[in-house]
Scaffold this motif. Structure first.
Motif, PDB file in Angstrom:
ATOM      1  N   VAL A  38       0.843  -1.202   0.000  1.00 43.51           N
ATOM      2  CA  VAL A  38       0.000   0.000   0.000  1.00 43.51           C
ATOM      3  C   VAL A  38       0.872   1.243   0.000  1.00 43.51           C
ATOM      4  O   VAL A  38       1.822   1.356   0.776  1.00 43.51           O
ATOM      5  N   ASP A  39       0.532   2.183  -0.881  1.00 43.16           N
ATOM      6  CA  ASP A  39       1.257   3.451  -0.979  1.00 43.16           C
ATOM      7  C   ASP A  39       0.534   4.484  -0.109  1.00 43.16           C
ATOM      8  O   ASP A  39      -0.592   4.894  -0.408  1.00 43.16           O
ATOM      9  N   PHE A  40       1.183   4.921   0.965  1.00 47.41           N
ATOM     10  CA  PHE A  40       0.560   5.869   1.885  1.00 47.41           C
ATOM     11  C   PHE A  40       0.719   7.319   1.426  1.00 47.41           C
ATOM     12  O   PHE A  40       0.363   8.240   2.155  1.00 47.41           O
ATOM     13  N   GLN A  41       1.258   7.512   0.218  1.00 43.22           N
ATOM     14  CA  GLN A  41       1.330   8.866  -0.326  1.00 43.22           C
ATOM     15  C   GLN A  41       0.030   9.262  -1.022  1.00 43.22           C
ATOM     16  O   GLN A  41      -0.194  10.450  -1.281  1.00 43.22           O
ATOM     17  N   VAL A  42      -0.807   8.262  -1.355  1.00 45.73           N
ATOM     18  CA  VAL A  42      -2.056   8.532  -2.069  1.00 45.73           C
ATOM     19  C   VAL A  42      -3.221   7.931  -1.290  1.00 45.73           C
ATOM     20  O   VAL A  42      -3.047   7.163  -0.344  1.00 45.73           O
ATOM     21  N   LEU A  43      -4.425   8.300  -1.739  1.00 43.06           N
ATOM     22  CA  LEU A  43      -5.657   7.833  -1.097  1.00 43.06           C
ATOM     23  C   LEU A  43      -5.912   6.368  -1.411  1.00 43.06           C
ATOM     24  O   LEU A  43      -5.549   5.878  -2.482  1.00 43.06           O
ATOM     25  N   PHE A  44      -6.585   5.671  -0.488  1.00 45.28           N
ATOM     26  CA  PHE A  44      -7.107   4.338  -0.781  1.00 45.28           C
ATOM     27  C   PHE A  44      -8.265   4.056   0.172  1.00 45.28           C
ATOM     28  O   PHE A  44      -8.411   4.700   1.226  1.00 45.28           O
ATOM     29  N   ILE A  45      -9.110   3.106  -0.223  1.00 40.56           N
ATOM     30  CA  ILE A  45     -10.304   2.741   0.551  1.00 40.56           C
ATOM     31  C   ILE A  45     -10.213   1.269   0.894  1.00 40.56           C
ATOM     32  O   ILE A  45      -9.887   0.438   0.038  1.00 40.56           O
ATOM     33  N   VAL A  46     -10.518   0.946   2.151  1.00 39.66           N
ATOM     34  CA  VAL A  46     -10.539  -0.444   2.608  1.00 39.66           C
ATOM     35  C   VAL A  46     -11.994  -0.836   2.866  1.00 39.66           C
ATOM     36  O   VAL A  46     -12.719  -0.132   3.576  1.00 39.66           O
ATOM     37  N   LYS A  47     -12.420  -1.955   2.285  1.00 32.92           N
ATOM     38  CA  LYS A  47     -13.763  -2.477   2.525  1.00 32.92           C
ATOM     39  C   LYS A  47     -13.780  -3.148   3.898  1.00 32.92           C
ATOM     40  O   LYS A  47     -13.415  -4.315   4.045  1.00 32.92           O
ATOM     41  N   ALA A  48     -14.198  -2.389   4.918  1.00 35.97           N
ATOM     42  CA  ALA A  48     -14.146  -2.873   6.305  1.00 35.97           C
ATOM     43  C   ALA A  48     -15.538  -3.149   6.843  1.00 35.97           C
ATOM     44  O   ALA A  48     -15.831  -2.885   8.019  1.00 35.97           O
ATOM     45  N   THR A  49     -16.403  -3.704   6.011  1.00 35.96           N
ATOM     46  CA  THR A  49     -17.777  -3.976   6.444  1.00 35.96           C
ATOM     47  C   THR A  49     -17.819  -4.930   7.624  1.00 35.96           C
ATOM     48  O   THR A  49     -18.702  -4.840   8.488  1.00 35.96           O
ATOM     49  N   SER A  50     -16.861  -5.826   7.710  1.00 39.78           N
ATOM     50  CA  SER A  50     -16.873  -6.856   8.753  1.00 39.78           C
ATOM     51  C   SER A  50     -16.673  -6.279  10.150  1.00 39.78           C
ATOM     52  O   SER A  50     -17.038  -6.922  11.141  1.00 39.78           O
ATOM     53  N   ILE A  51     -16.090  -5.103  10.265  1.00 36.00           N
ATOM     54  CA  ILE A  51     -15.812  -4.567  11.601  1.00 36.00           C
ATOM     55  C   ILE A  51     -16.876  -3.561  12.060  1.00 36.00           C
ATOM     56  O   ILE A  51     -16.835  -3.091  13.197  1.00 36.00           O
ATOM     57  N   VAL A  52     -17.821  -3.224  11.182  1.00 36.24           N
ATOM     58  CA  VAL A  52     -18.799  -2.181  11.513  1.00 36.24           C
ATOM     59  C   VAL A  52     -19.639  -2.567  12.717  1.00 36.24           C
ATOM     60  O   VAL A  52     -19.866  -1.767  13.634  1.00 36.24           O
ATOM     61  N   LYS A  53     -20.110  -3.812  12.756  1.00 36.30           N
ATOM     62  CA  LYS A  53     -20.988  -4.244  13.843  1.00 36.30           C
ATOM     63  C   LYS A  53     -20.286  -4.165  15.189  1.00 36.30           C
ATOM     64  O   LYS A  53     -20.829  -3.625  16.169  1.00 36.30           O
ATOM     65  N   ASP A  54     -19.053  -4.704  15.254  1.00 37.46           N
ATOM     66  CA  ASP A  54     -18.322  -4.700  16.526  1.00 37.46           C
ATOM     67  C   ASP A  54     -17.968  -3.278  16.955  1.00 37.46           C
ATOM     68  O   ASP A  54     -18.091  -2.920  18.137  1.00 37.46           O
ATOM     69  N   VAL A  55     -17.526  -2.475  16.005  1.00 38.10           N
ATOM     70  CA  VAL A  55     -17.137  -1.098  16.343  1.00 38.10           C
ATOM     71  C   VAL A  55     -18.355  -0.290  16.786  1.00 38.10           C
ATOM     72  O   VAL A  55     -18.306   0.453  17.770  1.00 38.10           O
ATOM     73  N   SER A  56     -19.471  -0.440  16.076  1.00 39.45           N
ATOM     74  CA  SER A  56     -20.685   0.301  16.441  1.00 39.45           C
ATOM     75  C   SER A  56     -21.160  -0.077  17.834  1.00 39.45           C
ATOM     76  O   SER A  56     -21.591   0.778  18.616  1.00 39.45           O
ATOM     77  N   GLY A  57     -21.088  -1.368  18.166  1.00 40.55           N
ATOM     78  CA  GLY A  57     -21.521  -1.800  19.486  1.00 40.55           C
ATOM     79  C   GLY A  57     -20.640  -1.266  20.596  1.00 40.55           C
ATOM     80  O   GLY A  57     -21.117  -0.934  21.688  1.00 40.55           O
ATOM     81  N   SER A  58     -19.342  -1.155  20.340  1.00 40.20           N
ATOM     82  CA  SER A  58     -18.422  -0.705  21.390  1.00 40.20           C
ATOM     83  C   SER A  58     -18.590   0.776  21.717  1.00 40.20           C
ATOM     84  O   SER A  58     -18.382   1.199  22.851  1.00 40.20           O
ATOM     85  N   VAL A  59     -18.944   1.567  20.706  1.00 39.07           N
ATOM     86  CA  VAL A  59     -19.076   3.022  20.932  1.00 39.07           C
ATOM     87  C   VAL A  59     -20.541   3.451  20.963  1.00 39.07           C
ATOM     88  O   VAL A  59     -20.844   4.640  20.819  1.00 39.07           O
ATOM     89  N   ALA A  60     -21.451   2.496  21.148  1.00 38.47           N
ATOM     90  CA  ALA A  60     -22.885   2.796  21.027  1.00 38.47           C
ATOM     91  C   ALA A  60     -23.319   3.916  21.962  1.00 38.47           C
ATOM     92  O   ALA A  60     -24.046   4.830  21.566  1.00 38.47           O
ATOM     93  N   SER A  61     -22.878   3.867  23.218  1.00 36.26           N
ATOM     94  CA  SER A  61     -23.329   4.856  24.194  1.00 36.26           C
ATOM     95  C   SER A  61     -22.925   6.268  23.786  1.00 36.26           C
ATOM     96  O   SER A  61     -23.759   7.173  23.689  1.00 36.26           O
ATOM     97  N   GLU A  62     -21.640   6.464  23.508  1.00 41.12           N
ATOM     98  CA  GLU A  62     -21.151   7.790  23.141  1.00 41.12           C
ATOM     99  C   GLU A  62     -21.656   8.212  21.764  1.00 41.12           C
ATOM    100  O   GLU A  62     -22.062   9.361  21.553  1.00 41.12           O
ATOM    101  N   HIS A  63     -21.640   7.264  20.831  1.00 38.52           N
ATOM    102  CA  HIS A  63     -22.018   7.605  19.459  1.00 38.52           C
ATOM    103  C   HIS A  63     -23.515   7.922  19.353  1.00 38.52           C
ATOM    104  O   HIS A  63     -23.913   8.852  18.631  1.00 38.52           O
ATOM    105  N   ASP A  64     -24.358   7.176  20.079  1.00 42.29           N
ATOM    106  CA  ASP A  64     -25.800   7.453  20.044  1.00 42.29           C
ATOM    107  C   ASP A  64     -26.116   8.817  20.647  1.00 42.29           C
ATOM    108  O   ASP A  64     -27.000   9.538  20.173  1.00 42.29           O
TER     109      ASP A  64
END
Length: 685
Positions: free
Chosen positions: A419-445
């Motif tokens: 991966v070249d960190f000098q330019v933009l790129f997108i990572v398909k991280a759909t698999s982590i959305v559920k866990d991340v959303s649940g962990s920050v639910a209180s603050e994020h809501d």
């Protein structure tokens, strides 16, 4: 022998101003009919009598009135209650009043014959005359019942209890036996009667009749003309008004219609029987009890004018004018003229009321037209504003169409794809959305709720809020570490740079629908942004390329991020084409689960069509991962220091001071993170 009236030798008219102060004792009462007495008797002021006791008291008063013993029983009464019901005077209060008054008084002062060089004997002789007849018909017991019955008209005329000044003169039988009646009348002279004026009866009657007929003809003609014009105006107004407007102005329209109906009966139809039926329609309304009815009163039940009960058809004016021929004295002529005026007064009220009704309706319609025009103008302006706002800048139109697509990677490809960190790129991280959303639910809501409240009043807004260490942001950090575990070019913490730690915290961000602005990351730091929900289009470019292009276009330094963002968003299609020939422009559409890497200093234009929420995590890129990164930070630091030197507002100075400090700490952290690289000296912020 009859009473001989006195003759006054002098009458004076006196006006005076009188100032007085003192104590007044008043006994107050109220004329009450039976129902009012029953209510009053049950109050504390009325004695809190039982219903039986109150009824018994009332019956005793009625018996005194019926038996004609009211005067002896000190019962004052009248028949001025509702529908002529009996009213009894009831004492309600005793008052002591400390009063100061300033009064202007007028009086007629009558002076009798003057006795010159009077002696005590003359005074003793006149004293009985001064005291005589004062008590006759003047005691309170005599006057109070008359006052109660006559009310405000008690002093309007001599009703039998008012003292006649002539009654103070002695009767003939009270004179001394040695006085002759003629002696008292000595010096009196009969005033001659006023001479009677002869009037030419035929001439006066003829002139009065001729004038009355002429005035009646003019009055009737004007009334008919007004009726015709207003009936035509009514048709035109009703034709122009919609059903909703007629409903809003039902009262005014009904009143106008009633008055036009009365005018038609009186002036055009001259139907006396129809007029009687017309008047009878409102008599029941006027005669109703003063209390509010239980049911709504229909529109059109209001009488057309105050003197509606005295309305007459116009042919009655001709009949009245004909009575001049019956007159034999000037007073008869005056009486007929007064009768004519009485006949005309209700008709004049009717005509004036119809004119006022028409004017009020027209004024209300004009007001409604102005309000409608104003509302239409506002809607038009709103539509134009909406159309204008709906037109996307060229950056999100031609820019998106011609820009390069950002590279999209799967999580497994991040480590192996170099991966070249000098330019933009997108990572398909759909698999982590559920866990991340649940962990920050209180603050994020909580942030989402606050954001939704804010965007209700401020459309197209964007906001963010840091998540504390105990708020679950560490789960997002661990998931990112798992994705980039095969890459040794990122560092997610600034352990040895205390000043940078608070700027490395994970934060929630929200973007409202309609947002189409250009911005950069805080302090231009590199960051990862994970979209949790929503969709938005991004257009991005390197800040160094943009600044170079702006300078070639003649924009003078310094060029802070605010000017860069405004310039990029306002580019015309032609300038965008020229820019893309000289520099790089990147674009992509981010959906839920997409995590984009934003290199240092990149500007991001975002077009949000769906309410979007996500998480942001600043990252430190090692110096070895991007050979140009350190130079870019130095240029950004120089730019921030130059802008700070010219800043005048305290808020801007505080923000730039923080940015300079963060950039210096970032340089230190990059060198520490890069194995084998010695950190350069850092000046105190």
């Amino acid at each position: 022998m009859g009473r001989r009236r006195g003759k006054w030798c002098l009458i004076k008219y006196i006006e005076r101003v009188k100032a007085a102060s003192g104590l007044v004792r008043d006994c107050e009462g109220e004329m009450m009919w039976e129902k009012l007495w029953m209510e009053f008797s049950q109050t504390a002021r009325g004695g809190k009598l039982t219903e039986e006791a109150a009824q018994s008291q009332w019956n005793s008063w009625v018996a005194a009135v019926n038996n004609k013993t009211a005067k002896a029983s000190n019962v004052m009464f009248d028949y001025d209650g509702p529908q002529g019901k009996l009213r009894i005077w009831v004492k309600t209060a005793d008052k002591l009043i400390y009063r100061s008054s300033y009064m202007k008084e007028k009086e007629i002062y009558c002076e009798g014959e003057t006795t010159k060089k009077a002696t005590e004997e003359d005074i003793d002789k006149l004293r009985p005359e001064l005291l005589q007849n004062h008590g006759a018909n003047m005691s309170f017991d005599e006057i109070a019942p008359v006052l109660a019955q006559s009310g405000k008209d008690a002093f309007a005329s001599n009703d039998g209890f008012m003292l006649d000044i002539l009654d103070l003169q002695p009767d003939m039988q009270d004179m001394g036996e040695d006085e002759e009646p003629e002696a008292a009348a000595e010096g009196e002279k009969k005033e001659p009667d006023a001479p009677k004026v002869w009037v030419e009866r035929d001439r006066v009657v003829s002139a009065s009749l001729r004038a009355a007929k002429s005035q009646n003809a003019v009055f009737v003609t004007k009334g008919l003309e007004q009726l015709q014009k207003q009936e035509q105006a009514e048709k035109e107004i009703l034709a122009e008004m919609g059903e909703k407007q007629q409903e809003h102005m039902a009262g005014e329209l009904k009143m106008w219609r009633v008055r036009l109906e009365a005018m038609a009966i009186c002036f055009r139809d001259k139907d006396a029987e129809a007029l009687k039926r017309f008047i009878a329609r409102f008599t029941s309304v006027e005669a109703a009890d003063a209390s509010m009815p239980d049911q709504p009163v229909r529109m059109g039940a209001c009488p057309p004018c105050e003197l509606y009960a005295k309305l007459k058809t116009v042919d009655a004016l001709e009949e009245c004018a004909g009575k001049y021929q019956n007159a034999t004295t000037p007073q008869h002529v005056k009486d007929v003229s007064s009768m004519l005026n009485d006949y005309k007064a209700p008709l004049q009220q009717l005509l004036q009321g119809a004119t006022r009704a028409e004017r009020s309706i027209k004024a209300a319609r004009e007001q409604m037209k102005r309000a409608s025009a104003k509302q239409a103008a506002q809607e038009n302006k709103k539509g134009q504003t909406g159309a204008k706002s709906s037109e996307s800048p060229a950056l999100f139109d031609q820019g998106v169409a011609a820009a390069k697509q950002i590279r999209i990677l799967e999580p497994a490809e991040v480590g192996s794809a170099q991966v070249d960190f000098q330019v933009l790129f997108i990572v398909k991280a759909t698999s982590i959305v559920k866990d991340v959303s649940g962990s920050v639910a209180s603050e994020h809501d909580g942030f989402k709720a606050t954001f939704n409240i804010g965007r209700a009043s401020s459309k197209g807004m964007r906001a963010s809020k840091q998540i504390p260490e105990t708020g679950g942001g560490d789960v997002f950090e661990k998931k990112v570490q798992e994705i980039f575990k095969d890459s040794n070019k990122l560092q997610l913490q600034a352990d040895q740079c205390e000043g940078l730690k608070k700027h490395m915290m994970t934060s929630s961000f929200g973007i409202d629908v309609g947002y189409d602005k250009v911005s950069c990351e805080p302090a231009c730091m590199s960051a990862l942004r994970l979209t949790l929900e929503g969709t938005r289009t991004v257009v991005m470019t390197d800040w160094l390329q943009l600044v170079g292009f702006m300078q070639r276009q003649g924009v003078a330094a310094p060029i802070p991020p605010v000017r860069q963002a405004a310039f990029l968003r306002s580019m015309s299609p032609e300038m965008l084409k020229q820019y893309m020939d000289e520099a790089s422009l990147w674009t992509s559409t981010l959906n839920a689960g997409d995590m984009i890497y934003v290199p240092f200093g990149f500007l991001t234009g975002e077009l949000c069509t769906v309410l979007t929420f996500g998480l942001r995590m600043p990252v430190i890129v090692k110096a070895s991962a991007d050979p140009n990164l350190m130079g870019s930070i130095d240029k950004k630091l120089t730019e921030a220091e130059q802008t700070l030197a010219g800043a005048k507002e305290d808020a801007v100075k505080a923000r730039l001071t923080t940015e300079v400090s963060v950039l210096k700490e970032l340089k230190k952290a990059m060198c520490v993170a890069d194995a084998g690289a010695a950190p350069p000296p850092v000046a105190a912020p």
